[in-house]
Design a protein around this motif. Structure first.
Motif, PDB file in Angstrom:
ATOM      1  N   UNK A  83     -92.441  16.441 -28.075  1.00 49.06           N
ATOM      2  CA  UNK A  83     -91.162  15.745 -28.080  1.00 49.06           C
ATOM      3  C   UNK A  83     -90.932  15.159 -26.684  1.00 49.06           C
ATOM      4  N   UNK A 133     -97.292  25.544 -19.272  1.00 52.95           N
ATOM      5  CA  UNK A 133     -96.253  26.541 -19.562  1.00 52.95           C
ATOM      6  C   UNK A 133     -96.487  27.185 -20.924  1.00 52.95           C
ATOM      7  N   UNK A 142     -91.616  22.555 -27.486  1.00 51.05           N
ATOM      8  CA  UNK A 142     -90.435  21.746 -27.810  1.00 51.05           C
ATOM      9  C   UNK A 142     -89.362  21.916 -26.742  1.00 51.05           C
ATOM     10  N   UNK A 143     -89.090  23.169 -26.397  1.00 45.54           N
ATOM     11  CA  UNK A 143     -88.045  23.426 -25.407  1.00 45.54           C
ATOM     12  C   UNK A 143     -88.459  22.875 -24.043  1.00 45.54           C
ATOM     13  N   UNK A 144     -89.708  23.149 -23.630  1.00 50.51           N
ATOM     14  CA  UNK A 144     -90.093  22.715 -22.283  1.00 50.51           C
ATOM     15  C   UNK A 144     -90.105  21.193 -22.187  1.00 50.51           C
ATOM     16  N   UNK A 146     -88.240  19.059 -23.884  1.00 51.66           N
ATOM     17  CA  UNK A 146     -86.850  18.562 -23.826  1.00 51.66           C
ATOM     18  C   UNK A 146     -86.353  18.641 -22.382  1.00 51.66           C
ATOM     19  N   UNK A 147     -86.606  19.803 -21.760  1.00 55.16           N
ATOM     20  CA  UNK A 147     -86.164  19.984 -20.369  1.00 55.16           C
ATOM     21  C   UNK A 147     -86.872  18.970 -19.465  1.00 55.16           C
ATOM     22  N   UNK A 150     -85.416  15.417 -19.435  1.00 55.15           N
ATOM     23  CA  UNK A 150     -84.239  15.201 -18.596  1.00 55.15           C
ATOM     24  C   UNK A 150     -84.597  15.252 -17.115  1.00 55.15           C
ATOM     25  N   UNK A 151     -85.545  16.109 -16.773  1.00 49.32           N
ATOM     26  CA  UNK A 151     -85.983  16.157 -15.372  1.00 49.32           C
ATOM     27  C   UNK A 151     -86.606  14.811 -14.998  1.00 49.32           C
ATOM     28  N   UNK A 154     -83.961  12.080 -14.392  1.00 49.38           N
ATOM     29  CA  UNK A 154     -83.308  12.213 -13.085  1.00 49.38           C
ATOM     30  C   UNK A 154     -84.260  11.868 -11.946  1.00 49.38           C
ATOM     31  N   UNK A 155     -85.503  12.311 -12.082  1.00 50.78           N
ATOM     32  CA  UNK A 155     -86.482  12.062 -11.025  1.00 50.78           C
ATOM     33  C   UNK A 155     -86.716  10.556 -10.860  1.00 50.78           C
ATOM     34  N   UNK A 157     -84.704   8.197 -11.773  1.00 51.64           N
ATOM     35  CA  UNK A 157     -83.459   7.637 -11.246  1.00 51.64           C
ATOM     36  C   UNK A 157     -83.451   7.744  -9.723  1.00 51.64           C
ATOM     37  N   UNK A 158     -83.837   8.938  -9.247  1.00 58.18           N
ATOM     38  CA  UNK A 158     -83.884   9.164  -7.797  1.00 58.18           C
ATOM     39  C   UNK A 158     -84.909   8.243  -7.135  1.00 58.18           C
ATOM     40  N   UNK A 161     -83.699   4.519  -7.375  1.00 55.23           N
ATOM     41  CA  UNK A 161     -82.463   4.175  -6.669  1.00 55.23           C
ATOM     42  C   UNK A 161     -82.496   4.555  -5.187  1.00 55.23           C
ATOM     43  N   UNK A 295     -88.683   9.024 -28.724  1.00 52.70           N
ATOM     44  CA  UNK A 295     -88.091   9.621 -29.927  1.00 52.70           C
ATOM     45  C   UNK A 295     -88.416   8.774 -31.150  1.00 52.70           C
TER      46      UNK A 295
END
Lengths: 369, 304
Positions: A83, A133, A142-144, A146-147, A150-151, A154-155, A157-158, A161, A295
């Motif tokens: 995912x 992991x 699936x969980x890792x 998803x996390x 989002x990381x 943000x990364x 984006x950083x 920008x 997705x």
């Protein structure tokens, strides 16, 4: 008709029935806003197939979806749920952009492949965290992922920008502010459009369409993945582990190694998802880089039954849906989102239909036995 | 900065994560993974604002819960009745919720991204504390949903540990076959778990739209549904653990809003914190987690 052909037919008809069902449900939404669903569907078809620019747009829309569908399907075949294509293609696209704007005097035949390899490496690296992991720490992928998605958001984006923002933009005196984007990717790393090739066949494409060689690369990759899964020892291992890891292990295949290589392959393909946009349409990475392609790849893979040919067809279907959506919004004032809703319903009805079909086949086989 | 103001801000940020995370416990403990919570929260936010616009904030909350439960019903129907992959269904629910919210936003308000401004619920001053100057930022003018959210932590603990419903719900999530042999209706409890998680996500959405922002804004959930899932995992599938984790994440968010001005740490890294922490917890760096044994596995009688 013998049993095998009958099952094959059912497998082809099931997704079509699911699409039909989604169309019927979406019709109620259109009726709710006083639009005639038949007119809406007719407009979608007419707008998409009567114009050359629409046909090209469908191919352009389908390109990233073929890559992401293939990436998800490789995972599915292994019995893993990737995912994280979303985050992997963001990382891949950024790595390609980095290579694209960092070097300025490389010849194209080195620079462009280098950017593509960088994208695959970026996607692979991000998928490596999830599979590490899973194998070493027992974290469900699936969980890792998803996390990690989002990381990655943000990364990136950083990085876009704060670190690599282009400070040398030419802004007319007193007009506007600099865009938050990276420097422009060098010409030598950009993917040419398909206009030249189509011209050889006497097809003139308008200059504002962006279908490019990544489309043909995606088709080639689909063929390659088909060959890999069906005809090579590694493909056999993937299928064996995906169907029954215990039995595979008993016959001498080490599932962990197959999971590792297969998931890295999935990540490398995911790295390619954003390139058609990045290296042909935008030419730089910014904060509005298209999201959700990963997705949507899940939908494409499911719809195509994880079969490379099916994935190409379902990516084209989704490409058609989003082009058609532009048509109905422009000509009939029907919100484009009705097509997003349709996609959601298609996923749900495809999986439910596949489940019903599976039960039907099992009951049928029991009767015959 | 004032510590009490900081705490109050953190508490406001905690709420949507906490309420959704607590709801997720019911679903997961019954054996159904619900990554559609993000979409259900968005649904709650959209219809919460709609209901609030037409019947006042109380009606908005009811609309939010009802519509989110409708989405949860789809998830339950597809995953429990048809045994479809729970992740696939969750992904579809998220796509569907996003599309529906935009579609109805255009149909009802003529624009895709925001609703008109809506009225909030009457706020409450906590007796005694609200009169002490030091506690004022935390205790005066509190949203009733914040108090409800905190109460739900205790209620959930009680339900899971002390009621027949809770004990059976957990049994269904640990070993559905054993529960079934003892006459517990596995499907029924799973429907219950998923529907409760939808109701909670809807309430969290209503909080965002009615209490926090005062309107519906597109994408206002910003991945909070996924953070809620992370908080629940971080909290080891338990109500008080989830409270701690949600508060940690809420505090990080409130803190990140303040460092934007200081530029000490790039705020993107603070935004990553919940996800990073969850990965570390899952990887066993912090401690061992213990998910329900049968979570994610469809249960069907005929195939056992």
């Amino acid at each position: 008709m013998n049993k095998k052909t009958k099952i094959l037919w059912l497998q082809i008809l099931t997704p079509l029935a699911a699409v039909l069902f989604a169309m019927i449900v979406s019709s109620f939404l259109m009726l709710a806003i006083d639009k005639n669903p038949l007119e809406v569907y007719a407009t979608m078809v007419e707008f998409s197939f009567s114009r050359m620019d629409s046909m090209a747009a469908i191919l352009f829309n389908a390109t990233p979806l073929i890559f992401s569908g293939l990436s998800v399907a490789v995972g599915f075949r292994l019995g893993l749920f990737n995912i994280g294509v979303e985050g992997q293609y963001f990382m891949g696209a950024f790595c390609a952009a980095l290579v694209g704007f960092s070097f300025t005097n490389l010849p194209m035949f080195i620079h462009l492949p280098l950017a593509i390899v960088a994208a695959m490496a970026g996607g692979m690296l991000w998928s490596a965290i999830a599979i590490y992991l899973k194998l070493k720490r027992g974290v469900h992928e699936v969980i890792s992922t998803i996390m990690l998605n989002y990381i990655a958001y943000s990364l990136i984006h950083y990085l876009v920008a704060d670190v690599f923002m282009d400070q040398n933009q030419n802004i007319p005196e007193g007009l506007g502010s600099p865009l938050i984007r990276t420097a422009k990717i060098a010409e030598s790393a950009l993917m040419p459009k398909l206009h030249g090739l189509m011209g050889l066949f006497g097809v003139e494409l308008p200059s504002y369409v962006y279908v490019n060689w990544f489309f043909l690369l995606a088709i080639a990759l689909a063929v390659g993945i088909y060959y890999l899964i069906q005809r090579t020892p590694f493909g056999f291992e993937i299928r064996a582990v995906g169907q029954n890891p215990g039995a595979a292990e008993a016959s001498g295949i080490k599932p962990a190694g197959v999971y590792l290589r297969g998931f890295l392959l999935s990540g490398a393909i995911a790295g390619l998802v954003g390139l058609s946009h990045l290296l042909c349409f935008y030419g730089f990475m910014d904060l509005d880089f298209p999201k959700s392609l990963g997705f949507n790849g899940i939908a494409v893979a499911l719809m195509g039954n994880n079969n490379p040919l099916g994935i190409v067809l379902s990516a084209l279907l989704f490409g058609f849906l989003s082009r058609g959506a532009e048509g109905i919004q422009t000509f009939l004032g029907v919100p484009m989102e009705s097509v997003v809703i349709m996609q959601g319903i298609i996923i749900l009805s495809v999986v439910v239909a596949a489940n019903i079909l599976g039960r039907y086949i099992r009951i049928w086989e029991k009767k015959e036995a | 900065m004032d510590i009490m103001e900081m705490l109050a801000s953190a508490l406001r940020m905690t709420m949507p994560i906490l309420i959704t995370g607590i709801g997720a416990i019911y679903s997961e403990r019954s054996g159904v993974t619900n990554i559609g919570l993000e979409g259900m929260m968005l649904t709650g936010a959209f219809w919460g604002a709609y209901g609030s616009l037409h019947g006042g904030p109380e009606v908005g909350v009811i609309w939010a819960i009802g519509m989110a439960m409708l989405m949860a019903l789809v998830h339950a129907f597809v995953t429990v009745t048809y045994g479809v992959d729970q992740i696939v269904s969750g992904v579809a629910i998220n796509i569907l919720a996003y599309g529906l919210a935009r579609f109805f936003s255009i149909a009802l308000y003529g624009m895709a991204t925001t609703s008109p401004h809506v009225e909030s619920l009457p706020h409450i001053d906590i007796p005694v504390l609200a009169n002490i100057e030091f506690f004022r930022p935390l205790a005066a003018g509190v949203s009733p949903i914040i108090l409800l959210g905190l109460a739900l932590v205790f209620v959930t603990y009680w339900v899971l540990e002390r009621t027949v419903f809770g004990l059976r719900l957990k049994a269904v999530g640990e070993n559905p076959l054993a529960a079934d042999t003892l006459g517990v209706k596995v499907q029924w409890y799973r429907y219950g778990g998923v529907l409760i998680s939808g109701a909670f996500a809807g309430l969290a959405g209503a909080y965002l739209a009615i209490e926090h922002t005062g309107m519906y804004v597109e994408g206002m959930t910003q991945g909070k549904g996924f953070i809620a899932l992370a908080a629940m995992i971080f909290g080891n599938w338990k109500p008080f653990g989830t409270l701690t984790a949600a508060f940690l994440f809420g505090f990080a968010e409130a803190f990140s809003l303040r460092v934007v001005q200081n530029k000490i740490i790039p705020y993107q890294f603070i935004k990553m914190l919940p996800y990073l922490l969850t990965l570390f917890v899952l990887a066993g760096v912090v401690r061992k987690t213990q998910p329900p044994a049968a979570v994610g596995i469809p249960y069907s009688r005929e195939e056992k």
